[in-house]
Design a protein around this motif. Structure first.
Motif: not given
Length: 514
Positions: A4-7, A356-361, A342-350, A40-47
């Motif tokens: 949950s993202f404390n909405s 586990d994802s940090r270890l895989l990277n 917005l919900t999709r991005k928040i869940l993707q960030i979580d 350059d929008e997508s590159q700025a968003l990922n960065a």
């Protein structure tokens, strides 16, 4: 597992930004100049850069555009916001970090108690008397003006444990700053203290369902049947709790028992609030970050120099989709699409921030020295180990066990077939017995009717025909005599006497011969 993202709730903050939109939070990331193009929008968003909803902008100071050019830039920005959603860091921060819980309201009737006194008194009281550390984010004076010198203090907490702890009025001090206070209202239960019960039948007795839940779970405050967009009941039931520990316990069990029926439980995720600029009604930035010169009316959508002097026509027109609703309305399809992204991005960030994802990277480099080969066996005496011999015997006996299991399976199949045939024969026998019982009842009814017929005919013969025949035979006998009393026809007299005897036997129920 989705986090949950404390909405926050709609009662806590407005869905559009104001001058005080940050409420004490400041943006610590440096803002770059907005001269990058759409490529350059997508590159700025990922960065992790502070992107904007309107990616194509013009430096007004450098170009010095005229009035028409400013309108063209603003129109182009709004058209881009309709089609290409760029979820800014401000939008995600607005949905995740701004007062995730509704405020606890204290009302004082007199005096001037400062917010620092209230905060310190509350923290000291909870720590000394209840051994609990309350996490307070902010404590401020309400802007609502009351009569009779009354004023409200709003207290915002950080986590669900602090909120559930302060829901109990017994945990509060009796006075603060030598002034008495009271709670004018009870705050709404936030999503962090809510759960969803799945697959609750629509035809059950909902009152009995709620009664059983409250009997077995004392920390449950409200039970609400969820509805779809057509306001029809669905099989989801929302449960609001007053204890974070009880909520975590139920969520860990993932099930709840109500009226001897087990239901699955999932986490309740409220939709995030959308950041809408109160100046231009665009999505994804605050008012003080807006580059539009004029102000946009949220009702009619007109752009004016000063909103205070604007005379609105009160004809609702959305600047996002052009329909008849306010531009800040959450029912706008453009706002709904933005909320979904917005919900999709928040869940993707979580998900990306999980361990586990940090270890895989991480790039793992194989080094053979870290994985040496196993040592060779010391001697061949291991083959003569009694334990190994036993294991070999067991392995050799496994085919026999398999054969026995196959035979047992065949016998089991035969037994199942026998049981199936037996059940089918039992059903046939039961059907035949039911038919015989029905036939017996029909036959019994026929016998009763025949008995009635026989009794009726018996009464007819015994009470009508036989007495009438006796009278007839008596009359014939009288006519068969002469004046001296001698029979005129002796043979007729004998037959009449025989008839009298047979009728008497028939009346008495004795057998007689013809």
């Amino acid at each position: 597992m989705i986090k949950s993202f404390n909405s926050p709730l709609s009662s806590v903050r407005r869905p559009f930004s104001t001058d005080e939109s940050d409420d004490g939070y400041c943006i610590v990331k440096n803002k770059k100049k907005q001269k990058q193009n759409t490529r350059d929008e997508s590159q700025a968003l990922n960065a992790g850069e502070a992107s904007r909803v309107n990616p194509t902008t013009i430096n007004i100071v450098d170009t010095n555009p005229d009035h028409n050019q400013i309108h063209a830039v603003n129109d182009n920005q709004h058209r881009l916001s309709l089609n290409n959603f760029v979820i800014t860091n401000e939008s995600t921060r607005f949905a995740q970090t701004r007062y995730p819980f509704p405020p606890l309201v204290l009302r004082f009737s007199s005096g001037k108690v400062t917010v620092n006194q209230i905060k310190e008194s509350l923290l000291d009281h909870c720590k000394k008397n209840h051994q609990f550390d309350v996490q307070v984010i902010n404590c401020r004076l309400s802007s609502h003006i009351f009569s009779d010198n009354e004023y409200d203090i709003l207290i915002y907490v950080k986590d669900a444990a602090s909120f559930s702890f302060l829901l109990d009025e017994a945990h509060w001090p009796s006075v603060i700053g030598n002034k008495k206070y009271f709670f004018p209202s009870t705050p709404a239960i936030p999503p962090q203290l809510c759960l969803l019960i799945k697959n609750v039948d629509l035809h059950i007795d909902f009152y009995e369902f709620c009664t059983d839940i409250r009997t077995n779970y004392s920390h449950i405050k409200n039970i609400i049947r969820m509805k779809n967009k057509f306001q029809n009941d669905i099989k989801m039931v929302k449960v609001e709790l007053t204890s974070s520990s009880a909520r975590d316990e139920l969520l860990n069990k993932k099930r709840i028992i109500v009226n001897y029926i087990t239901y699955d439980i999932i986490e309740y995720l409220a939709p995030p609030n959308v950041l809408i600029c109160s100046k231009c009604m665009a999505l994804g930035h605050f008012k003080k970050q807006c580059t539009q010169i004029k102000e946009t009316c949220r009702t009619c959508g007109d752009q004016v120099e000063d909103m205070k002097n604007h005379k609105c026509s009160n004809v609702e027109k959305c600047v996002h989709c052009g329909r008849n609703h306010k531009s800040s309305s959450l029912k706008c399809p453009v706002v709904k699409s933005f909320r979904a992204e917005l919900t999709r991005k928040i869940l993707q960030i979580d998900n990306q921030s999980s361990p586990d994802s940090r270890l895989l990277n991480k790039n793992v480099i194989f080094n053979s020295t870290n994985f040496p080969p196993p040592p060779a066996p010391k001697s061949s005496t291991l083959l003569l180990n009694p334990m190994m011999v036993k294991l070999d015997e067991l392995i050799n006996k496994l085919p026999k066990v398999k054969d026995r299991l196959d035979k047992f399976e065949a016998k089991h199949d035969k037994f199942e077939q026998f049981i199936f045939d037996k059940n089918r024969n039992d059903e046939t026998i039961i059907q035949n017995m039911n038919d015989m019982s029905n036939n017996y009842m029909i036959l019994k009814k026929d016998v009763v009717q025949q008995n009635l017929f026989i009794e009726r005919h018996e009464n007819l013969f015994c009470k009508l025909l036989i007495p009438m025949l006796e009278d007839v035979f008596t009359f014939i006998s009288a006519k068969n005599q002469n004046q001296k009393g001698n029979p005129l026809d002796a043979h007729l007299k004998c037959r009449i006497n025989r008839y009298f005897i047979q009728m008497k036997k028939a009346t008495e129920g004795k057998p007689f011969s013809s």
